[in-house]
Design a protein around this motif. Sequence first.
Motif, PDB file in Angstrom:
ATOM      1  N   LYS A   4       0.571  -1.323  -0.034  1.00 44.23           N
ATOM      2  CA  LYS A   4       0.012  -0.072  -0.009  1.00 44.23           C
ATOM      3  C   LYS A   4       1.053   1.302  -0.040  1.00 44.23           C
ATOM      4  O   LYS A   4       0.345   2.346  -0.087  1.00 44.23           O
ATOM      5  CB  LYS A   4      -0.763  -0.098   1.201  1.00 44.23           C
ATOM      6  N   GLY A   5       1.802   1.111   0.084  1.00 45.24           N
ATOM      7  CA  GLY A   5       3.005   2.334   0.388  1.00 45.24           C
ATOM      8  C   GLY A   5       2.966   2.993   1.601  1.00 45.24           C
ATOM      9  O   GLY A   5       3.703   3.876   1.993  1.00 45.24           O
ATOM     10  N   TRP A   6       2.422   2.186   2.565  1.00 44.48           N
ATOM     11  CA  TRP A   6       2.574   2.721   4.080  1.00 44.48           C
ATOM     12  C   TRP A   6       3.693   2.195   4.905  1.00 44.48           C
ATOM     13  O   TRP A   6       4.354   2.715   5.822  1.00 44.48           O
ATOM     14  CB  TRP A   6       1.254   2.414   4.751  1.00 44.48           C
ATOM     15  N   GLY A   7       3.813   1.034   4.606  1.00 39.16           N
ATOM     16  CA  GLY A   7       4.786   0.035   5.294  1.00 39.16           C
ATOM     17  C   GLY A   7       6.377   0.371   5.016  1.00 39.16           C
ATOM     18  O   GLY A   7       6.589   0.855   3.829  1.00 39.16           O
ATOM     19  N   GLU A   8       7.284  -0.008   5.645  1.00 36.13           N
ATOM     20  CA  GLU A   8       8.784   0.154   5.562  1.00 36.13           C
ATOM     21  C   GLU A   8       8.856  -1.378   4.750  1.00 36.13           C
ATOM     22  O   GLU A   8       8.610  -2.462   4.976  1.00 36.13           O
ATOM     23  CB  GLU A   8       9.510  -0.023   6.947  1.00 36.13           C
ATOM     24  N   ILE A  42      -0.182   3.227  11.262  1.00 36.60           N
ATOM     25  CA  ILE A  42      -1.095   1.978  11.394  1.00 36.60           C
ATOM     26  C   ILE A  42      -0.381   0.815  10.823  1.00 36.60           C
ATOM     27  O   ILE A  42      -0.453  -0.351  11.347  1.00 36.60           O
ATOM     28  CB  ILE A  42      -2.389   2.463  10.814  1.00 36.60           C
ATOM     29  N   ALA A  43       0.514   1.091   9.692  1.00 36.30           N
ATOM     30  CA  ALA A  43       1.415   0.100   9.083  1.00 36.30           C
ATOM     31  C   ALA A  43       2.274  -0.755  10.025  1.00 36.30           C
ATOM     32  O   ALA A  43       2.501  -1.944   9.943  1.00 36.30           O
ATOM     33  CB  ALA A  43       1.752   0.580   7.698  1.00 36.30           C
ATOM     34  N   LYS A  44       2.859   0.291  10.838  1.00 34.84           N
ATOM     35  CA  LYS A  44       3.858  -0.097  11.686  1.00 34.84           C
ATOM     36  C   LYS A  44       3.200  -1.081  12.934  1.00 34.84           C
ATOM     37  O   LYS A  44       3.547  -2.093  13.445  1.00 34.84           O
ATOM     38  CB  LYS A  44       4.733   1.046  12.255  1.00 34.84           C
ATOM     39  N   GLY A  46       0.253  -2.770  12.447  1.00 37.35           N
ATOM     40  CA  GLY A  46      -0.020  -3.866  11.829  1.00 37.35           C
ATOM     41  C   GLY A  46       0.952  -5.031  11.385  1.00 37.35           C
ATOM     42  O   GLY A  46       0.707  -6.217  11.381  1.00 37.35           O
ATOM     43  N   THR A  47       2.035  -4.500  11.071  1.00 29.53           N
ATOM     44  CA  THR A  47       3.435  -5.361  10.945  1.00 29.53           C
ATOM     45  C   THR A  47       3.722  -5.925  12.487  1.00 29.53           C
ATOM     46  O   THR A  47       3.997  -7.257  12.432  1.00 29.53           O
ATOM     47  CB  THR A  47       4.792  -4.548  10.380  1.00 29.53           C
ATOM     48  N   GLY A  48       3.644  -5.294  13.401  1.00 30.60           N
ATOM     49  CA  GLY A  48       3.976  -6.094  14.726  1.00 30.60           C
ATOM     50  C   GLY A  48       2.861  -6.971  15.053  1.00 30.60           C
ATOM     51  O   GLY A  48       3.121  -7.861  15.556  1.00 30.60           O
ATOM     52  N   LEU A  49       1.528  -6.626  14.531  1.00 27.90           N
ATOM     53  CA  LEU A  49       0.614  -7.627  14.875  1.00 27.90           C
ATOM     54  C   LEU A  49       0.704  -8.964  14.141  1.00 27.90           C
ATOM     55  O   LEU A  49       0.079  -9.885  14.197  1.00 27.90           O
ATOM     56  CB  LEU A  49      -0.788  -6.952  14.798  1.00 27.90           C
ATOM     57  N   GLY A  50       1.333  -8.788  12.851  1.00 28.29           N
ATOM     58  CA  GLY A  50       1.401  -9.883  11.956  1.00 28.29           C
ATOM     59  C   GLY A  50       1.930 -11.213  12.578  1.00 28.29           C
ATOM     60  O   GLY A  50       1.199 -12.457  12.177  1.00 28.29           O
ATOM     61  N   LYS A 125      -8.762   0.752  20.868  1.00 29.25           N
ATOM     62  CA  LYS A 125      -9.561   0.701  19.615  1.00 29.25           C
ATOM     63  C   LYS A 125      -8.701   0.632  18.336  1.00 29.25           C
ATOM     64  O   LYS A 125      -8.866   0.007  17.189  1.00 29.25           O
ATOM     65  CB  LYS A 125     -10.387   1.661  19.525  1.00 29.25           C
ATOM     66  N   ILE A 126      -7.544   1.454  18.456  1.00 25.96           N
ATOM     67  CA  ILE A 126      -6.616   1.292  17.431  1.00 25.96           C
ATOM     68  C   ILE A 126      -6.052   0.062  17.017  1.00 25.96           C
ATOM     69  O   ILE A 126      -5.943  -0.416  15.843  1.00 25.96           O
ATOM     70  CB  ILE A 126      -5.448   2.479  17.564  1.00 25.96           C
ATOM     71  N   ILE A 127      -5.647  -0.651  18.099  1.00 26.23           N
ATOM     72  CA  ILE A 127      -5.041  -1.847  18.084  1.00 26.23           C
ATOM     73  C   ILE A 127      -5.972  -2.834  17.503  1.00 26.23           C
ATOM     74  O   ILE A 127      -5.677  -3.896  16.672  1.00 26.23           O
ATOM     75  CB  ILE A 127      -4.315  -2.154  19.244  1.00 26.23           C
ATOM     76  N   GLU A 128      -7.381  -3.006  17.904  1.00 29.22           N
ATOM     77  CA  GLU A 128      -8.411  -3.739  17.718  1.00 29.22           C
ATOM     78  C   GLU A 128      -8.553  -3.904  15.997  1.00 29.22           C
ATOM     79  O   GLU A 128      -8.752  -4.811  15.383  1.00 29.22           O
ATOM     80  CB  GLU A 128      -9.436  -3.753  18.446  1.00 29.22           C
ATOM     81  N   GLU A 129      -8.747  -2.511  15.635  1.00 30.93           N
ATOM     82  CA  GLU A 129      -9.136  -2.237  14.283  1.00 30.93           C
ATOM     83  C   GLU A 129      -7.856  -2.586  13.290  1.00 30.93           C
ATOM     84  O   GLU A 129      -8.048  -3.206  12.295  1.00 30.93           O
ATOM     85  CB  GLU A 129      -9.419  -0.728  13.907  1.00 30.93           C
ATOM     86  N   THR A 130      -6.715  -2.381  13.892  1.00 32.46           N
ATOM     87  CA  THR A 130      -5.698  -2.817  12.915  1.00 32.46           C
ATOM     88  C   THR A 130      -5.440  -4.434  12.850  1.00 32.46           C
ATOM     89  O   THR A 130      -5.042  -4.745  11.988  1.00 32.46           O
ATOM     90  CB  THR A 130      -4.398  -2.082  13.531  1.00 32.46           C
ATOM     91  N   GLN A 131      -5.916  -4.781  14.066  1.00 27.61           N
ATOM     92  CA  GLN A 131      -5.741  -6.328  14.065  1.00 27.61           C
ATOM     93  C   GLN A 131      -6.733  -6.855  13.075  1.00 27.61           C
ATOM     94  O   GLN A 131      -6.446  -7.782  12.662  1.00 27.61           O
ATOM     95  CB  GLN A 131      -5.925  -6.977  15.499  1.00 27.61           C
ATOM     96  N   LYS A 132      -7.807  -6.360  13.179  1.00 31.10           N
ATOM     97  CA  LYS A 132      -8.811  -7.138  12.326  1.00 31.10           C
ATOM     98  C   LYS A 132      -8.357  -6.772  10.736  1.00 31.10           C
ATOM     99  O   LYS A 132      -8.524  -7.796   9.938  1.00 31.10           O
ATOM    100  CB  LYS A 132     -10.139  -6.176  12.293  1.00 31.10           C
ATOM    101  N   GLU A 133      -7.781  -5.765  10.353  1.00 27.21           N
ATOM    102  CA  GLU A 133      -7.463  -5.602   8.916  1.00 27.21           C
ATOM    103  C   GLU A 133      -6.121  -6.528   8.948  1.00 27.21           C
ATOM    104  O   GLU A 133      -5.877  -6.966   7.613  1.00 27.21           O
ATOM    105  CB  GLU A 133      -6.703  -4.177   8.959  1.00 27.21           C
ATOM    106  N   THR A 134      -5.143  -6.750   9.828  1.00 29.06           N
ATOM    107  CA  THR A 134      -4.179  -7.666   9.816  1.00 29.06           C
ATOM    108  C   THR A 134      -4.660  -8.979   9.347  1.00 29.06           C
ATOM    109  O   THR A 134      -4.294  -9.791   8.576  1.00 29.06           O
ATOM    110  CB  THR A 134      -3.411  -7.789  10.684  1.00 29.06           C
TER     111      THR A 134
END
Length: 181
Positions: A4-8, A42-44, A46-50, A125-134
């Motif tokens: 997406k161009g967001w992550g490293e 959010i990408a960081k 999400g990567t951490g939640l991967g 909420k930020i973590i839970e929403e990002t977890q759902k996307e991940t």
Amino acid sequence: YEKKGWGEPVQKVTIVPRADMGGFLWTIPNEDLSNFTYEQLIAKIGTGLGSYVAERKEFGNNCRGVEGDMQMLYGIARKMVTRWGMSKELGPIWIEETQETGYPMEAKKSHSEALLQKVDDATKKIIEETQKETEQTLNKDWYILRGMLPELIDKEELERETILNLVDKFRTEKAPRLESI
């Protein structure tokens, strides 16, 4: 997230244990480390939640190897809420915290318990929403990760070029997607 161009960009992944980690993902830092956008943060997260999401998907639970990821992603989400004004619910607020104890006594004295609870809720909420996307991303591309697994187990460490070649290979082969667990 990199797509997406967001992550490293991912540089290397290994399953060789290091310190208290069962494996590690190296990324190439963005040029400007001081000015992340909401999407990049959010990408960081999400990567951490991967690894957390993948372990739960594959094994039904996770091990303590995700501790460093949890500390990193929680710290980012917390700062998004308490320092950078990135909470949709709370807007621009600034609350000083300490790494060791969370809120210092001064914050508890100068801010209501209700506000501090809202900060906790916004962070969660930020973590839970990002977890759902991940989870959605991993479910969609699980067959690619499963396809890469034999190579990773055999070599224990994969460099960026190998990772990209394997991703392309499994996308091109249109491997059957595994059902979501």
